[in-house]
Design a protein around this motif. Structure first.
Motif, PDB file in Angstrom:
ATOM      1  N   VAL A  41      41.855  38.738  45.588  1.00  0.00           N
ATOM      2  CA  VAL A  41      41.187  39.160  44.362  1.00  0.00           C
ATOM      3  C   VAL A  41      39.698  39.182  44.661  1.00  0.00           C
ATOM      4  CG1 VAL A  41      40.633  38.484  41.994  1.00  0.00           C
ATOM      5  CG2 VAL A  41      42.960  38.205  42.856  1.00  0.00           C
ATOM      6  N   PHE A  42      39.030  40.192  44.151  1.00  0.00           N
ATOM      7  CA  PHE A  42      37.585  40.375  44.335  1.00  0.00           C
ATOM      8  C   PHE A  42      37.006  40.487  42.931  1.00  0.00           C
ATOM      9  CE2 PHE A  42      34.273  43.544  46.170  1.00  0.00           C
ATOM     10  CZ  PHE A  42      33.451  42.517  46.599  1.00  0.00           C
ATOM     11  N   THR A  43      36.316  39.445  42.469  1.00  0.00           N
ATOM     12  CA  THR A  43      35.882  39.436  41.077  1.00  0.00           C
ATOM     13  C   THR A  43      34.535  38.738  40.906  1.00  0.00           C
ATOM     14  OG1 THR A  43      36.645  39.024  38.806  1.00  0.00           O
ATOM     15  CG2 THR A  43      37.082  37.284  40.436  1.00  0.00           C
ATOM     16  N   ILE A  44      34.066  38.739  39.676  1.00  0.00           N
ATOM     17  CA  ILE A  44      32.770  38.149  39.325  1.00  0.00           C
ATOM     18  C   ILE A  44      32.996  36.968  38.397  1.00  0.00           C
ATOM     19  CG2 ILE A  44      30.557  38.539  38.160  1.00  0.00           C
ATOM     20  CD1 ILE A  44      31.042  41.582  38.822  1.00  0.00           C
ATOM     21  N   SER A  45      32.331  35.880  38.695  1.00  0.00           N
ATOM     22  CA  SER A  45      32.288  34.733  37.795  1.00  0.00           C
ATOM     23  C   SER A  45      31.046  33.929  38.161  1.00  0.00           C
ATOM     24  CB  SER A  45      33.549  33.879  37.929  1.00  0.00           C
ATOM     25  OG  SER A  45      33.685  33.042  36.808  1.00  0.00           O
ATOM     26  N   SER A  46      30.359  33.454  37.176  1.00  0.00           N
ATOM     27  CA  SER A  46      29.095  32.762  37.406  1.00  0.00           C
ATOM     28  C   SER A  46      29.209  31.282  37.073  1.00  0.00           C
ATOM     29  CB  SER A  46      28.007  33.400  36.527  1.00  0.00           C
ATOM     30  OG  SER A  46      26.826  32.627  36.542  1.00  0.00           O
ATOM     31  N   ALA A  47      28.679  30.462  37.953  1.00  0.00           N
ATOM     32  CA  ALA A  47      28.665  29.021  37.699  1.00  0.00           C
ATOM     33  C   ALA A  47      27.808  28.680  36.493  1.00  0.00           C
ATOM     34  CB  ALA A  47      28.145  28.279  38.925  1.00  0.00           C
ATOM     35  N   THR A  91      34.912  30.427  35.210  1.00  0.00           N
ATOM     36  CA  THR A  91      35.069  30.018  36.601  1.00  0.00           C
ATOM     37  C   THR A  91      36.139  28.939  36.723  1.00  0.00           C
ATOM     38  OG1 THR A  91      32.768  30.586  37.083  1.00  0.00           O
ATOM     39  CG2 THR A  91      33.860  29.090  38.620  1.00  0.00           C
ATOM     40  N   ALA A  92      36.058  27.908  35.895  1.00  0.00           N
ATOM     41  CA  ALA A  92      37.039  26.818  35.941  1.00  0.00           C
ATOM     42  C   ALA A  92      38.447  27.332  35.615  1.00  0.00           C
ATOM     43  CB  ALA A  92      36.642  25.708  34.977  1.00  0.00           C
ATOM     44  N   ARG A  93      38.550  28.200  34.625  1.00  0.00           N
ATOM     45  CA  ARG A  93      39.854  28.744  34.237  1.00  0.00           C
ATOM     46  C   ARG A  93      40.460  29.575  35.363  1.00  0.00           C
ATOM     47  NH1 ARG A  93      40.858  33.632  32.395  1.00  0.00           N
ATOM     48  NH2 ARG A  93      38.719  33.984  31.688  1.00  0.00           N
ATOM     49  N   LEU A  94      39.637  30.439  35.982  1.00  0.00           N
ATOM     50  CA  LEU A  94      40.143  31.290  37.055  1.00  0.00           C
ATOM     51  C   LEU A  94      40.591  30.472  38.265  1.00  0.00           C
ATOM     52  CD1 LEU A  94      37.709  34.341  36.944  1.00  0.00           C
ATOM     53  CD2 LEU A  94      40.083  34.226  36.146  1.00  0.00           C
ATOM     54  N   VAL A  95      39.848  29.455  38.612  1.00  0.00           N
ATOM     55  CA  VAL A  95      40.256  28.608  39.740  1.00  0.00           C
ATOM     56  C   VAL A  95      41.634  28.014  39.455  1.00  0.00           C
ATOM     57  CG1 VAL A  95      39.769  26.458  40.996  1.00  0.00           C
ATOM     58  CG2 VAL A  95      37.928  28.096  40.552  1.00  0.00           C
ATOM     59  N   LYS A  96      41.811  27.468  38.270  1.00  0.00           N
ATOM     60  CA  LYS A  96      43.097  26.869  37.899  1.00  0.00           C
ATOM     61  C   LYS A  96      44.221  27.907  37.927  1.00  0.00           C
ATOM     62  CE  LYS A  96      45.218  24.068  34.285  1.00  0.00           C
ATOM     63  NZ  LYS A  96      45.015  23.368  33.014  1.00  0.00           N
ATOM     64  N   GLU A  97      43.975  29.083  37.349  1.00  0.00           N
ATOM     65  CA  GLU A  97      44.997  30.128  37.294  1.00  0.00           C
ATOM     66  C   GLU A  97      45.356  30.651  38.687  1.00  0.00           C
ATOM     67  OE1 GLU A  97      43.524  33.141  34.624  1.00  0.00           O
ATOM     68  OE2 GLU A  97      43.721  31.818  32.875  1.00  0.00           O
ATOM     69  N   TYR A  98      44.331  30.951  39.505  1.00  0.00           N
ATOM     70  CA  TYR A  98      44.621  31.485  40.830  1.00  0.00           C
ATOM     71  C   TYR A  98      45.261  30.446  41.736  1.00  0.00           C
ATOM     72  CZ  TYR A  98      42.219  35.824  39.714  1.00  0.00           C
ATOM     73  OH  TYR A  98      41.861  37.019  39.154  1.00  0.00           O
ATOM     74  N   GLU A  99      44.868  29.202  41.605  1.00  0.00           N
ATOM     75  CA  GLU A  99      45.505  28.155  42.397  1.00  0.00           C
ATOM     76  C   GLU A  99      46.987  28.046  42.011  1.00  0.00           C
ATOM     77  OE1 GLU A  99      44.645  23.599  43.869  1.00  0.00           O
ATOM     78  OE2 GLU A  99      43.324  24.498  42.389  1.00  0.00           O
ATOM     79  N   ALA A 100      47.288  28.120  40.717  1.00  0.00           N
ATOM     80  CA  ALA A 100      48.684  28.082  40.253  1.00  0.00           C
ATOM     81  C   ALA A 100      49.473  29.289  40.769  1.00  0.00           C
ATOM     82  CB  ALA A 100      48.733  28.031  38.731  1.00  0.00           C
ATOM     83  N   ASP A 101      48.780  30.422  40.970  1.00  0.00           N
ATOM     84  CA  ASP A 101      49.420  31.637  41.480  1.00  0.00           C
ATOM     85  C   ASP A 101      49.573  31.635  43.000  1.00  0.00           C
ATOM     86  OD1 ASP A 101      49.722  32.705  38.959  1.00  0.00           O
ATOM     87  OD2 ASP A 101      47.974  34.021  39.093  1.00  0.00           O
ATOM     88  N   GLY A 102      49.071  30.610  43.680  1.00  0.00           N
ATOM     89  CA  GLY A 102      49.266  30.506  45.117  1.00  0.00           C
ATOM     90  C   GLY A 102      48.045  30.747  45.977  1.00  0.00           C
ATOM     91  N   CYS A 103      46.871  30.870  45.379  1.00  0.00           N
ATOM     92  CA  CYS A 103      45.652  31.048  46.180  1.00  0.00           C
ATOM     93  C   CYS A 103      45.499  29.875  47.144  1.00  0.00           C
ATOM     94  CB  CYS A 103      44.424  31.152  45.270  1.00  0.00           C
ATOM     95  SG  CYS A 103      42.883  31.287  46.187  1.00  0.00           S
ATOM     96  N   GLN A 104      45.164  30.190  48.404  1.00  0.00           N
ATOM     97  CA  GLN A 104      45.011  29.164  49.431  1.00  0.00           C
ATOM     98  C   GLN A 104      43.564  28.909  49.831  1.00  0.00           C
ATOM     99  OE1 GLN A 104      47.701  27.261  50.844  1.00  0.00           O
ATOM    100  NE2 GLN A 104      48.394  28.063  48.881  1.00  0.00           N
ATOM    101  N   VAL A 105      42.691  29.914  49.622  1.00  0.00           N
ATOM    102  CA  VAL A 105      41.287  29.797  50.011  1.00  0.00           C
ATOM    103  C   VAL A 105      40.437  30.512  48.970  1.00  0.00           C
ATOM    104  CG1 VAL A 105      39.556  30.292  51.801  1.00  0.00           C
ATOM    105  CG2 VAL A 105      41.933  29.845  52.468  1.00  0.00           C
ATOM    106  N   PHE A 106      39.325  29.884  48.617  1.00  0.00           N
ATOM    107  CA  PHE A 106      38.350  30.501  47.722  1.00  0.00           C
ATOM    108  C   PHE A 106      37.086  30.817  48.518  1.00  0.00           C
ATOM    109  CE2 PHE A 106      41.031  28.089  44.855  1.00  0.00           C
ATOM    110  CZ  PHE A 106      41.199  28.958  43.777  1.00  0.00           C
ATOM    111  N   ILE A 107      36.543  32.003  48.305  1.00  0.00           N
ATOM    112  CA  ILE A 107      35.267  32.398  48.902  1.00  0.00           C
ATOM    113  C   ILE A 107      34.307  32.647  47.750  1.00  0.00           C
ATOM    114  CG2 ILE A 107      34.040  34.169  50.223  1.00  0.00           C
ATOM    115  CD1 ILE A 107      36.638  34.583  51.819  1.00  0.00           C
ATOM    116  N   CYS A 108      33.136  32.033  47.824  1.00  0.00           N
ATOM    117  CA  CYS A 108      32.161  32.136  46.745  1.00  0.00           C
ATOM    118  C   CYS A 108      30.824  32.605  47.291  1.00  0.00           C
ATOM    119  CB  CYS A 108      31.971  30.781  46.071  1.00  0.00           C
ATOM    120  SG  CYS A 108      33.497  30.100  45.397  1.00  0.00           S
ATOM    121  N   ALA A 109      30.302  33.673  46.690  1.00  0.00           N
ATOM    122  CA  ALA A 109      29.022  34.230  47.123  1.00  0.00           C
ATOM    123  C   ALA A 109      28.043  34.198  45.969  1.00  0.00           C
ATOM    124  CB  ALA A 109      29.219  35.665  47.601  1.00  0.00           C
ATOM    125  N   ALA A 110      26.859  33.667  46.239  1.00  0.00           N
ATOM    126  CA  ALA A 110      25.835  33.619  45.198  1.00  0.00           C
ATOM    127  C   ALA A 110      24.468  33.477  45.846  1.00  0.00           C
ATOM    128  CB  ALA A 110      26.093  32.445  44.250  1.00  0.00           C
TER     129      ALA A 110
END
Length: 160
Positions: free
Chosen positions: A32-38, A45-64
């Motif tokens: 997934v390639f998306t935008i979320s701001s700390a 941001t917190a919701r997406l991390v929880k949702e994607y982790e539940a969906d099987g995400c193994q690695v997060f990449i964060c650019a800012a």
């Protein structure tokens, strides 16, 4: 099911981070390639991390850029690997983002790569290597790509 999620702090970061997504496409890695701001959307941001982790995400990449708290905010919400790509966005030439990304408290690490497009590419390669620990087909794709790098250097050297 995305295996990797790429978060950017702003749409203005897309050009610098597009090589990360492109490499995942080349390697056949669902992402997934998306935008979320700390700062502007911390709840998202917190919701997406929880949702994607539940969906099987193994690695997060964060650019800012600038204060660059996105990778740290994500690392606070998951025990999955978080890779940070600091971006140049200020008169400090990215040094502010680099320091914000690399200086994490013990227990909440962020693997920090280079700035901008080079960092985006290396974050993708590093995420692929992490995934390849349990995926021999992906490991072979990485080996083949590395052999291509070797071959291109040998060809260039021979042409001199």
């Amino acid at each position: 099911m995305p295996r990797v999620v790429i978060f950017m702090g702003s749409v203005s970061d897309e050009e610098k981070m597009r090589p990360c997504s492109d490499l995942f496409n080349d390697l056949g890695i669902d992402h997934v390639f998306t935008i979320s701001s700390a700062h502007r959307t911390p709840e998202r941001t917190a919701r997406l991390v929880k949702e994607y982790e539940a969906d099987g995400c193994q690695v997060f990449i964060c650019a800012a850029g600038l204060a660059a708290h996105l990778a740290g905010a994500v690392a606070a919400k998951t025990i999955k690997p978080v890779l940070g790509v600091p971006l140049t966005a200020s008169a400090f030439g990215g040094m502010d983002a680099m320091m914000a990304t690399v200086q994490m408290p013990p227990g909440f690490p962020v693997g920090t790569v280079a700035l901008d497009k080079v960092g985006a590419k290396n974050a993708a390669w590093l995420a692929a290597q992490i995934l390849a620990l349990h995926d021999e087909e992906l490991a072979q794709k990485i080996r083949d790509a590395r052999q291509g790098f070797v071959d291109s250097v040998e060809k260039a050297a021979a042409s001199l």
